[in-house]
Design a protein around this motif. Structure first.
Motif, PDB file in Angstrom:
ATOM      1  N   SER A 366       0.710  -1.174   0.147  1.00 47.34           N
ATOM      2  CA  SER A 366      -0.051   0.136  -0.013  1.00 47.34           C
ATOM      3  C   SER A 366       0.815   1.507  -0.105  1.00 47.34           C
ATOM      4  O   SER A 366       2.038   1.196   0.612  1.00 47.34           O
ATOM      5  CB  SER A 366      -0.802  -0.091   1.226  1.00 47.34           C
ATOM      6  OG  SER A 366      -0.310   0.344   2.457  1.00 47.34           O
ATOM      7  N   ALA A 367       0.384   2.150  -0.593  1.00 48.53           N
ATOM      8  CA  ALA A 367       1.147   3.371  -0.736  1.00 48.53           C
ATOM      9  C   ALA A 367       1.398   3.991   0.522  1.00 48.53           C
ATOM     10  O   ALA A 367       2.349   4.620   0.817  1.00 48.53           O
ATOM     11  CB  ALA A 367       0.376   4.697  -1.596  1.00 48.53           C
ATOM     12  N   ASP A 368       0.386   3.893   1.548  1.00 43.91           N
ATOM     13  CA  ASP A 368       0.440   4.329   3.168  1.00 43.91           C
ATOM     14  C   ASP A 368       1.682   3.589   3.810  1.00 43.91           C
ATOM     15  O   ASP A 368       2.427   4.247   4.308  1.00 43.91           O
ATOM     16  CB  ASP A 368      -0.939   3.928   3.630  1.00 43.91           C
ATOM     17  CG  ASP A 368      -0.737   4.452   5.245  1.00 43.91           C
ATOM     18  OD1 ASP A 368      -0.505   5.519   5.608  1.00 43.91           O
ATOM     19  OD2 ASP A 368      -0.854   3.558   6.115  1.00 43.91           O
ATOM     20  N   TRP A 369       1.693   2.298   3.418  1.00 41.65           N
ATOM     21  CA  TRP A 369       2.918   1.461   4.123  1.00 41.65           C
ATOM     22  C   TRP A 369       4.203   2.041   3.498  1.00 41.65           C
ATOM     23  O   TRP A 369       4.989   2.164   4.215  1.00 41.65           O
ATOM     24  CB  TRP A 369       2.847   0.051   3.703  1.00 41.65           C
ATOM     25  CG  TRP A 369       3.657  -0.811   4.682  1.00 41.65           C
ATOM     26  CD1 TRP A 369       3.487  -1.399   5.799  1.00 41.65           C
ATOM     27  CD2 TRP A 369       5.055  -1.061   4.096  1.00 41.65           C
ATOM     28  NE1 TRP A 369       4.714  -1.802   6.146  1.00 41.65           N
ATOM     29  CE2 TRP A 369       5.615  -1.806   5.236  1.00 41.65           C
ATOM     30  CE3 TRP A 369       5.737  -0.793   2.989  1.00 41.65           C
ATOM     31  CZ2 TRP A 369       6.983  -2.370   5.157  1.00 41.65           C
ATOM     32  CZ3 TRP A 369       7.176  -1.258   2.759  1.00 41.65           C
ATOM     33  CH2 TRP A 369       7.769  -2.062   4.004  1.00 41.65           C
ATOM     34  N   VAL A 370       4.428   2.143   2.176  1.00 34.92           N
ATOM     35  CA  VAL A 370       5.623   2.562   1.959  1.00 34.92           C
ATOM     36  C   VAL A 370       5.992   4.050   2.400  1.00 34.92           C
ATOM     37  O   VAL A 370       7.218   4.261   2.842  1.00 34.92           O
ATOM     38  CB  VAL A 370       5.383   2.837   0.073  1.00 34.92           C
ATOM     39  CG1 VAL A 370       6.831   3.531  -0.266  1.00 34.92           C
ATOM     40  CG2 VAL A 370       5.240   1.550  -0.397  1.00 34.92           C
ATOM     41  N   ALA A 371       4.925   4.962   2.451  1.00 36.97           N
ATOM     42  CA  ALA A 371       5.233   6.387   3.242  1.00 36.97           C
ATOM     43  C   ALA A 371       5.652   6.266   4.545  1.00 36.97           C
ATOM     44  O   ALA A 371       6.560   6.843   5.035  1.00 36.97           O
ATOM     45  CB  ALA A 371       3.813   7.032   3.056  1.00 36.97           C
ATOM     46  N   ARG A 372       4.825   5.427   5.362  1.00 35.87           N
ATOM     47  CA  ARG A 372       5.448   4.823   6.632  1.00 35.87           C
ATOM     48  C   ARG A 372       7.113   4.438   6.838  1.00 35.87           C
ATOM     49  O   ARG A 372       7.673   4.722   7.654  1.00 35.87           O
ATOM     50  CB  ARG A 372       4.460   3.889   7.362  1.00 35.87           C
ATOM     51  CG  ARG A 372       3.166   4.957   7.692  1.00 35.87           C
ATOM     52  CD  ARG A 372       2.327   3.934   8.653  1.00 35.87           C
ATOM     53  NE  ARG A 372       1.510   2.964   7.808  1.00 35.87           N
ATOM     54  CZ  ARG A 372       1.453   1.691   7.794  1.00 35.87           C
ATOM     55  NH1 ARG A 372       2.097   0.971   8.806  1.00 35.87           N
ATOM     56  NH2 ARG A 372       0.664   0.971   6.865  1.00 35.87           N
TER      57      ARG A 372
END
Length: 451
Positions: A366-372
């Motif tokens: 997920s893009a959110d996981w990559v950002a985190r």
């Protein structure tokens, strides 16, 4: 017979005296640690020699040189190569062996390893599509290729032993060069770059709804003490607070974990809490192996299930046909250290992160996981670390002032590096065997757009 025994005992005594004199100044350990040192030397020798020989295809002379870069004592090892095994002995004081299995790489022969003989790793078929989907590369940039080749040549003239240097920009492989005896298919040890892959596996599980980074307690064994408050995210951030000894010396937690344990994660599992979760960053290979253990348990505690997940969800989609992720003797991935992959396969992992988790139309992460994963942690002592990735920014100063502030890295011993640079849409992979410092910032800066 008595005379022979006297000669033998005299020789053994002379050897011990020699080691006692050499240990502190030449071999790097105290004579009081001789027993642990022998165990580390033979375990390390058997494991690394086995993988270097059967996974990377290295010569016996290169293997000895690589081992000796850690300690001159490793030149004293007696390495015996079998059809699929390597045995390391040291003057009869210690002995260790490791065995190679197709698709699994090498594992130390410690305890019951029969379960490893019952599993199979699904191979990834290479195809002729354009990189990164396949092995064909038609996008080489002549100027950048010349610069990459010049860096590799200069590095190796200086004894830095660069073995692969790969540059990807805007999703295209623009340049690559390799050291002697290495090619585009050679799997090379990434050491702690495996930590980033372990995190990516956790991210894939989270994207599939199989993991929650906020879960606590992470293990049932921790539910009745201070470790109950540790979340999986704290492990990802290396801020769990666990008291794990990362020093690489005879008798330390780290060397016991990698070279002498049946279960690598068992060593960190019993580590007590020294800080509260999130209060203190402390780099810990044991922490990563706890993440690997947690994933293994979530996948049913089954070796074949873990292998199938890795192949189906990571290797197959990314087309990583030249990658081996090794197991400990208990059948759990050694997430901290033991992944061998070609320069191009390492670049694929970097490109996945640069794509914010998207790959050929599928959102693997997920893009959110990559950002985190690429965001600073909240510890006060070292915030420049995400989910098993080193960050250039996020603190008072840049880790590499020559490189973009948003760059982040997979990093491993002997100056293994994968740089992901979102602002320049660039991935750079450097694999080698540098015993000292490597000019990562200077060399990589010269490979960025506009350099």
């Amino acid at each position: 017979m008595k005379k022979i025994l006297t000669i033998l005992l005299g020789g053994a005594t002379a050897l011990l005296l020699t080691l006692a004199l050499l240990a502190p100044s030449l071999l790097g350990f105290s004579i009081t640690q001789l027993g642990n040192a022998v165990r580390v030397a033979t375990g390390m020798g058997a494991k690394l020699a086995c993988s270097a020989r059967f996974v990377s295809g290295f010569s016996e002379s290169r293997i000895v040189d690589d081992l000796a870069s850690y300690s001159p004592a490793n030149r004293l090892l007696d390495l015996q190569y079998g059809e699929r095994t390597v045995t390391a002995a040291l003057f009869g004081m210690g002995r260790a062996s490791a065995s190679y299995r197709d698709g699994l790489g090498c594992t130390l022969d410690i305890g019951d390893t029969r379960a490893l003989d019952q599993v199979q790793m699904q191979p990834v078929a290479a195809n002729g599509d354009e990189w990164p989907l396949g092995s064909r590369v038609s996008s080489i940039d002549a100027d950048l290729q010349q610069r990459v080749e010049a860096i590799v040549a200069a590095d190796n003239s200086a004894g830095l032993q660069t073995r692969a240097l790969v540059v990807v920009q805007n999703g295209k492989l623009l340049a690559e060069a390799y050291g002697p005896g290495i090619d585009v298919e050679t799997p090379l040890l990434g050491w702690s770059m495996g930590k980033s892959l372990t995190a990516i596996m956790q991210g894939r599980m989270e994207t599939l709804g199989l993991a929650d980074s906020q879960v606590q307690p992470v293990f049932a064994e921790w539910q009745d003490d201070a470790r109950a408050q540790i979340a999986l995210e704290d492990l990802l951030h290396m801020s769990s607070g666990l008291d794990f000894d990362e020093t690489y010396a005879p008798g330390s937690d780290a060397t016991e974990m990698l070279f002498n344990a049946h279960s690598a994660s068992d060593v960190a599992m019993v580590s007590p809490a020294a800080y509260g979760p999130g209060e203190h960053f402390s780099y810990s290979s044991g922490t990563t192996n706890l993440i690997a253990r947690w994933m293994h348990e979530q996948l049913g505690g089954d070796v074949q299930a873990s292998l199938d997940f890795f192949s189906r969800e990571i290797l197959q989609p990314l087309g990583m046909a030249h990658t081996v992720f090794e197991l400990d003797p208990s059948g759990v991935f050694v997430g901290s250290s033991y992944i061998y992959a070609s320069g191009r396969d390492w670049a694929r992992l970097g490109q996945l992160m640069l794509n914010r988790g998207e790959w050929h139309g599928e959102q693997l992460l997920s893009a959110d996981w990559v950002a985190r994963a690429a965001a600073p942690n909240g510890s006060p002592n070292e915030s420049r670390y995400g989910y098993q990735f080193w960050l250039n920014g996020g603190g008072e100063m840049l880790r590499y002032p020559q490189l973009p502030a948003d760059a982040y890295f997979m990093k491993g011993n002997r100056a293994q590096v994968v740089m992901i640079s979102p602002s320049t849409n660039t991935v750079v992979v450097r694999l080698g065997w540098s015993a000292g410092d490597y000019p990562t910032g200077e060399n990589f800066a010269g490979l960025l757009p506009g350099a």
